[in-house]
Design an enzyme around this catalytic site. Structure first.
Site, PDB file in Angstrom:
ATOM      1  N   ASP A   1       0.751  -1.249   0.503  1.00 25.48           N
ATOM      2  CA  ASP A   1      -0.025  -0.121   0.477  1.00 25.48           C
ATOM      3  C   ASP A   1       0.374   1.643  -0.338  1.00 25.48           C
ATOM      4  O   ASP A   1       1.525   0.928   0.426  1.00 25.48           O
ATOM      5  CB  ASP A   1      -0.783  -0.309   1.466  1.00 25.48           C
ATOM      6  CG  ASP A   1      -0.135  -0.711   2.576  1.00 25.48           C
ATOM      7  OD1 ASP A   1       0.993  -0.088   2.326  1.00 25.48           O
ATOM      8  OD2 ASP A   1      -0.837  -0.940   3.838  1.00 25.48           O
TER       9      ASP A   1
ATOM     10  N   ASN B   1      -7.444  -2.681  14.631  1.00 24.99           N
ATOM     11  CA  ASN B   1      -8.508  -2.717  12.993  1.00 24.99           C
ATOM     12  C   ASN B   1      -8.768  -4.297  13.233  1.00 24.99           C
ATOM     13  O   ASN B   1      -9.966  -4.122  12.203  1.00 24.99           O
ATOM     14  CB  ASN B   1      -9.356  -1.927  12.761  1.00 24.99           C
ATOM     15  CG  ASN B   1      -8.875  -1.301  12.460  1.00 24.99           C
ATOM     16  OD1 ASN B   1      -7.889  -1.664  12.216  1.00 24.99           O
ATOM     17  ND2 ASN B   1      -9.394  -0.608  11.717  1.00 24.99           N
TER      18      ASN B   1
ATOM     19  N   GLU C   1      -9.306  -2.216   5.578  1.00 26.51           N
ATOM     20  CA  GLU C   1     -10.067  -1.733   6.505  1.00 26.51           C
ATOM     21  C   GLU C   1     -11.422  -2.412   6.406  1.00 26.51           C
ATOM     22  O   GLU C   1     -11.721  -3.389   6.267  1.00 26.51           O
ATOM     23  CB  GLU C   1     -10.715  -0.166   6.850  1.00 26.51           C
ATOM     24  CG  GLU C   1      -8.897   0.928   6.560  1.00 26.51           C
ATOM     25  CD  GLU C   1      -8.334   0.969   7.966  1.00 26.51           C
ATOM     26  OE1 GLU C   1      -8.668   0.603   8.531  1.00 26.51           O
ATOM     27  OE2 GLU C   1      -7.531   2.689   7.915  1.00 26.51           O
TER      28      GLU C   1
END
Ligand code: PGA
Length: 241
Positions: free
Chosen positions: A67, A136, A143
């Site tokens: 990324d 998370n 995400e």
């Protein structure tokens, strides 16, 4: 999943570096999928050490990173291209043209996502993909969401990730709000996956990802469905397994 628990961060990095080194020794032209963040730094240190000691040759290795932030130039010390140059590429003999990080400055981000996905596909997907995990449960910048994104795409970062990453920036305002990331489908096409998890603050998410239900609310949980995953942890991160 194979689970390898080391006493501490150093031991976890030793395990990670040994597994990546074995991959490069067995297949010198390996495609390595690489990750940024604080977790892999010690792994990259050890790989650079093995190169300096004459134990490893990266001259035929190709790399694809997971990324990159949208809007940060490669010279910005928070860009992932900068991170990779500093922590690994400048310390080993990988050829610059064989290293790939999404271009966060591309004028047309959607076109850049398609180009990057094609680059990874043209390489035949990574022989080994190194991953960290976010608090998370994100992998790359995938995400928690309603589904598992298939391909490289643009993401809006969540509040949790922006806050976690703000420690690297002068202020919260400087943290980019968007990134380009390989999709979960891209990541799952890697032949082998190495997931590195360190620290007490990751123990809950480590348990959720490894032992919990497979759900896009915990993106890393999808790795339970991959046929060749090794999870390397330190004892602090493994405390709830
Ligand atoms: P960290 O980041 O290694 O800095 O904890 C991991 C990630 O967010 O993927």
């Amino acid at each position: 999943m194979r689970i390898l628990i080391a006493k501490d961060y150093d031991g976890m990095c030793q395990n990670g570096a040994n597994l990546i080194a074995a991959q490069v020794l067995l297949k010198p032209e390996s495609v390595l999928g690489l990750a940024t963040g604080s977790t892999p730094c010690g792994i990259y240190d050890r790989l650079a050490g093995k190169y300096s000691a004459g134990e490893l040759d990266f001259s035929a290795v190709r790399s694809v990173n997971l990324d990159e932030y949208v809007g940060l130039p490669p010279e910005n010390d928070q860009s992932y291209r900068y991170f990779m140059q500093k922590n690994l590429f400048s310390r080993i003999n990988i050829r610059p043209e064989n290293t790939h990080v999404p271009n966060g400055l591309a004028e047309d981000i959607e076109a850049e996502c398609r180009r990057y996905e094609q680059q990874v596909a043209d390489y035949g997907y990574p022989d080994l993909q190194l991953l960290g995990i976010g608090l998370n449960g994100h992998i790359g910048f995938n995400e928690p969401a309603g589904d598992f994104p298939a391909l490289t795409h643009r993401v809006a970062l969540t509040e949790s990730t922006i806050n976690a990453n703000s420690r690297f920036f002068k202020s919260l305002d400087e943290v980019p709000r968007a990134a380009i990331t390989m999709g979960i489908g891209t990541i799952m096409r890697a032949k082998k996956i190495l997931l590195a998890i360190s620290g007490e603050n990751k123990k809950e998410i480590a348990r959720a990802a490894i032992c919990g239900p497979v759900t896009p609310q915990v993106p890393a949980s999808v790795l339970q469905l991959h046929p060749d995953v090794t999870v390397i942890l330190d004892e602090a991160a493994a405390a709830l397994l």
